[in-house]
Structure formats: structure tokens, C-alpha cells
Design an enzyme around this catalytic site. Sequence first.
Site, PDB file in Angstrom:
ATOM      1  N   LYS A  10       0.816  -1.213   0.000  1.00 22.16           N
ATOM      2  CA  LYS A  10       0.000   0.000   0.000  1.00 22.16           C
ATOM      3  C   LYS A  10       0.859   1.276   0.000  1.00 22.16           C
ATOM      4  O   LYS A  10       2.077   1.217   0.218  1.00 22.16           O
ATOM      5  CB  LYS A  10      -0.934  -0.034   1.220  1.00 22.16           C
ATOM      6  CG  LYS A  10      -1.944  -1.196   1.169  1.00 22.16           C
ATOM      7  CD  LYS A  10      -2.983  -1.069   2.282  1.00 22.16           C
ATOM      8  CE  LYS A  10      -3.971  -2.222   2.256  1.00 22.16           C
ATOM      9  NZ  LYS A  10      -5.072  -2.024   3.239  1.00 22.16           N
ATOM     10  N   TYR A  50     -12.405  -2.471  -3.905  1.00 21.74           N
ATOM     11  CA  TYR A  50     -12.887  -2.651  -2.531  1.00 21.74           C
ATOM     12  C   TYR A  50     -14.419  -2.589  -2.444  1.00 21.74           C
ATOM     13  O   TYR A  50     -14.965  -2.296  -1.374  1.00 21.74           O
ATOM     14  CB  TYR A  50     -12.278  -1.588  -1.623  1.00 21.74           C
ATOM     15  CG  TYR A  50     -10.868  -1.905  -1.166  1.00 21.74           C
ATOM     16  CD1 TYR A  50     -10.588  -3.046  -0.418  1.00 21.74           C
ATOM     17  CD2 TYR A  50      -9.810  -1.044  -1.456  1.00 21.74           C
ATOM     18  CE1 TYR A  50      -9.299  -3.333   0.021  1.00 21.74           C
ATOM     19  CE2 TYR A  50      -8.517  -1.324  -1.021  1.00 21.74           C
ATOM     20  CZ  TYR A  50      -8.277  -2.471  -0.284  1.00 21.74           C
ATOM     21  OH  TYR A  50      -7.013  -2.752   0.167  1.00 21.74           O
ATOM     22  N   ASN A 113      -1.969   0.193   6.644  1.00 16.01           N
ATOM     23  CA  ASN A 113      -1.521  -1.084   7.203  1.00 16.01           C
ATOM     24  C   ASN A 113      -0.616  -1.879   6.269  1.00 16.01           C
ATOM     25  O   ASN A 113      -0.546  -3.109   6.347  1.00 16.01           O
ATOM     26  CB  ASN A 113      -2.714  -1.913   7.712  1.00 16.01           C
ATOM     27  CG  ASN A 113      -3.617  -2.406   6.599  1.00 16.01           C
ATOM     28  OD1 ASN A 113      -3.494  -1.958   5.464  1.00 16.01           O
ATOM     29  ND2 ASN A 113      -4.507  -3.329   6.929  1.00 16.01           N
ATOM     30  N   HIS A 116      -2.160  -5.485   1.528  1.00 15.58           N
ATOM     31  CA  HIS A 116      -3.436  -6.200   1.376  1.00 15.58           C
ATOM     32  C   HIS A 116      -3.117  -7.579   0.833  1.00 15.58           C
ATOM     33  O   HIS A 116      -2.195  -7.731   0.035  1.00 15.58           O
ATOM     34  CB  HIS A 116      -4.353  -5.477   0.386  1.00 15.58           C
ATOM     35  CG  HIS A 116      -5.504  -6.337  -0.083  1.00 15.58           C
ATOM     36  ND1 HIS A 116      -6.657  -6.471   0.650  1.00 15.58           N
ATOM     37  CD2 HIS A 116      -5.640  -7.143  -1.167  1.00 15.58           C
ATOM     38  CE1 HIS A 116      -7.467  -7.322   0.017  1.00 15.58           C
ATOM     39  NE2 HIS A 116      -6.871  -7.734  -1.093  1.00 15.58           N
ATOM     40  N   GLU A 127      -9.603 -10.883  -7.640  1.00 12.35           N
ATOM     41  CA  GLU A 127      -8.647  -9.785  -7.470  1.00 12.35           C
ATOM     42  C   GLU A 127      -7.515  -9.861  -8.494  1.00 12.35           C
ATOM     43  O   GLU A 127      -7.061  -8.835  -9.010  1.00 12.35           O
ATOM     44  CB  GLU A 127      -8.089  -9.794  -6.047  1.00 12.35           C
ATOM     45  CG  GLU A 127      -9.154  -9.427  -5.009  1.00 12.35           C
ATOM     46  CD  GLU A 127      -8.635  -9.439  -3.585  1.00 12.35           C
ATOM     47  OE1 GLU A 127      -9.434  -9.172  -2.682  1.00 12.35           O
ATOM     48  OE2 GLU A 127      -7.430  -9.715  -3.363  1.00 12.35           O
TER      49      GLU A 127
END
Length: 140
Positions: A10, A50, A113, A116, A127
Site C-alpha cells: 500500500k 474494494y 496497514n 493487502h 482480485e
Amino acid sequence: TVERTLSIIKPDAVAKNVIGQIVARFEGAGLKVAAAKLVQLSRAEAEQFYAVHAARPFFKDLVDFMVSGPVFIQVLEGEGAIAKNRDLMGATDPKKAAAGTIRADFAESIDANAVHGSDAPETAAVEIAFFFPGLNVYSR
Ligand code: CMP
């Protein structure tokens, strides 16, 4: 079973210049990079990726964060790749992530965070197809 999973490093981790350190953890655990690209997501792409979280209160913050800078997207391949990647990542909330996991070592908050990873074979397939349609995924 040899599986494929989608990994996103990320914007926070890309900005910290730790792409290589994170990829090294995947490789060290026996996962192979089957596809990879550094991209700036559009708002529409982040919202679509998402979409399952669209009704959640954190959705807007999540999308804002995911378009805040480039992300490094990979397909990882290997024995039990989906669970292996999730073990390497640690809990979604870095405050709850086990010591030595990617999120414990590199992440600051539940939004920022670091990574993913797909959570199941069905979502991994969706995905991977979303970010790597066609033939640019290399099994090896
Ligand atoms: P990720 O695995 O990318 O999937 C959805 C993301 O939403 C998650 O990691 C977190 O970064 C973010 N998020 C923010 N708040 C929450 C929450 N309360 N529960 C789950 N995910 C959250």
C-alpha cells in the site's frame, strides 16, 4: 495445493521505501512473484477493487488512502499461498499483529496497514483478474 494470491503493497509502505524488504519476506517464505507492477490507482479502480466494503463506515477513508500514492501490486504463487501470505502480513490492525509480521514491523494504523492480501481462493481469482487480466501472469 499450489495457489495464487493477490498482494498489494500500500501507499504507506511504498512511501517508506520498503517494497524490497516486503518482497524479500514473501520470497523467503517460498512464494514466487508471478506478476508485478507499480501503479497509481484511480478513485474508480480503488472503489471497484474494494466494492465489497462499500457500505462500511471506513470505505471513504480506505479509498482516499489507497489513491494517496502509488501501490505495488503482485501475484504471489506457491504452496498454500493465500494462507501463507496472510500469516506473513499479520492481523489487519497493526496493533494486534503478531511480532515479526509485515504489519507489526511496517504499518502504523488500520488504514495505513502496509499490505493487502486476498482472503480466499474465490476472492484471489477475482482480485488477480481485476489487476492482471490476460496473459501477464507467469507460472514458474
Ligand atoms: P485490506 O486487507 O486492504 O482490506 C480492507 C481494508 O480496510 C483493510 O485492509 C484496512 O486497511 C481497512 N480498514 C479500515 N478500517 C477497518 C476495519 N474496521 N475493519 C477492517 N478493515 C478496515
